[in-house]
Every structure is written in structure tokens, then in C-alpha cells.
Design a protein around this motif. Sequence first.
Motif, mmCIF file in Angstrom:
data_model
loop_
_atom_site.group_PDB
_atom_site.id
_atom_site.type_symbol
_atom_site.label_atom_id
_atom_site.label_comp_id
_atom_site.label_asym_id
_atom_site.label_seq_id
_atom_site.Cartn_x
_atom_site.Cartn_y
_atom_site.Cartn_z
ATOM 1 N N LEU A 92 0.815 -1.209 0.000
ATOM 2 C CA LEU A 92 0.000 0.000 0.000
ATOM 3 C C LEU A 92 0.852 1.263 0.000
ATOM 4 O O LEU A 92 0.399 2.303 -0.455
ATOM 5 N N ARG A 93 2.057 1.175 0.505
ATOM 6 C CA ARG A 93 2.926 2.355 0.517
ATOM 7 C C ARG A 93 3.214 2.830 -0.902
ATOM 8 O O ARG A 93 3.132 4.025 -1.198
ATOM 9 N N GLU A 94 3.537 1.897 -1.806
ATOM 10 C CA GLU A 94 3.787 2.276 -3.197
ATOM 11 C C GLU A 94 2.510 2.770 -3.884
ATOM 12 O O GLU A 94 2.547 3.703 -4.688
ATOM 13 N N ILE A 95 1.390 2.145 -3.558
ATOM 14 C CA ILE A 95 0.119 2.568 -4.140
ATOM 15 C C ILE A 95 -0.214 3.994 -3.704
ATOM 16 O O ILE A 95 -0.626 4.839 -4.520
ATOM 17 N N GLU A 96 -0.020 4.283 -2.434
ATOM 18 C CA GLU A 96 -0.293 5.630 -1.928
ATOM 19 C C GLU A 96 0.639 6.652 -2.566
ATOM 20 O O GLU A 96 0.220 7.764 -2.915
#
Length: 236
Positions: A92-96
Motif C-alpha cells: 500500500l505504501r507504493e500505491i499511496e
Amino acid sequence: MNGLLVTGTDTGIGKTIVAGGLAGALRERGIDAGVCKPLQSGHLTVDPEGDAARLQALAGVDDPLDLICPYSFEEPLAPLVAMRRAGVSLTLREIEAAYRTIADRHSFVIVEGAGGLAVPYAENSLVADVAVRLRLPLLLVARPNLGTVNHTILTVEYARQRGIEVIGVILSGLGSGPIGVAEETNPGLIEEWARVPVLGTVPWLGERFEASAVRRTIAECVQLETIMSRFQLKAI
């Protein structure tokens, strides 16, 4: 950040047409709307037949495709499966981070998910987790024919369990098959039982469509003023 996430009751439901067309219709009213498809499977980002390229064209934005969709996988599988088969691990960090890159360029961002709300998306994450992480309300795209009431209610109830606001439903693809009593009564049943507004019904536009025609159709068939009011978007 000001924006929403477009999800669906199924795959191939018309999310890209709604997300891109809505962004384009808002932009024609002078609203600085951007689009984001953080992760795409089934087409690589540069593929003109892929969702990212269609989003870019429908919205009429000049953001580079690799910013609109920085992660893509060619196999037409659930994103998490396609990712793992490609030997890639995303969280989710990369998605955010992908979302915030686009959000820094626009005052309002429409994010398109993949499939439905419970689709495995990134490591330890469903599409629902993306909405929670980005703090985005949902616009739900559903089909107009028999069976859609069940799928829509289930999706709305699951979103509520996760603490995600659903601002409304758009029915997509009316006319791709026969139009009967089910198609005529489904919007009222969805509003009655899911307790969310149906913000419009988008007709079937065929396999090939012009971006300008999609934007015009969205402007005519979707309650843009309601969406603009919800997000305090001011037309110029």
C-alpha cells in the motif's frame, strides 16, 4: 487530498468509462480533475487498449501514462496474482505514493480500482484497503440488469463494514441487452435497499467510442452537480 475511488460490482463493468468520462466532464466545467490507476493488470501501461491509456484520453489530461499508472502487468489476472507471477511485490505504501504524485498535480483526483472492492490488489491488501489508506469515498459502478441489486447491496454493505463512505451508484451499459422490468425497477430498489443514491444510468456505448462522446454522455446522464456539491467543486 480531495478525490474519490471508482470501484465496481464486477470486472468489465464500465469503471474506466465512468472514471475517465467523469474526470473529463468535470474538466470541461473548469475543474482541475486528474485520474489515477495505480496498478493495472491485463495490459501494460503503454498499451493504448489498456485502462490507463483510456483514462488519459477520456479525461483529457496531459499527465504521462507512467504517472497515471506506474505499475502494470500483462497477464489478465487479479492484480496480486499477476504481480506475484511477474516476481514483483508491491504494498500500500507504493500505491499511496502513486496516488499522491497525481494528487500533487491536480485539485481533485479520480482513482480507478481493479475489479470489485474485495479483489486482492497488493501484498496483504484488497481494493477496499486502498480506499481506507487513501481516505477516499467510493463511487460504485454496477450493471443495470437482473442480479445487480444483490451485487450492489453486498458491495455497499461491505464498504460500510470497512468504514468507507459510498457517495452513490452509477449503472453502466444500459441497452447492451434487452431493457425490461428489471432494468426499469433496479435503480429504485438499489436506493431503497442499499440506501445510497443512484447518480445516473450510462447507456451502452459500444466497443469503440470517442472520448468527446463519452464526456458528453456522462455530463447528460450523471448527476454532476450532486458530485460537485459533495466535494465542494466549483465550476468556472
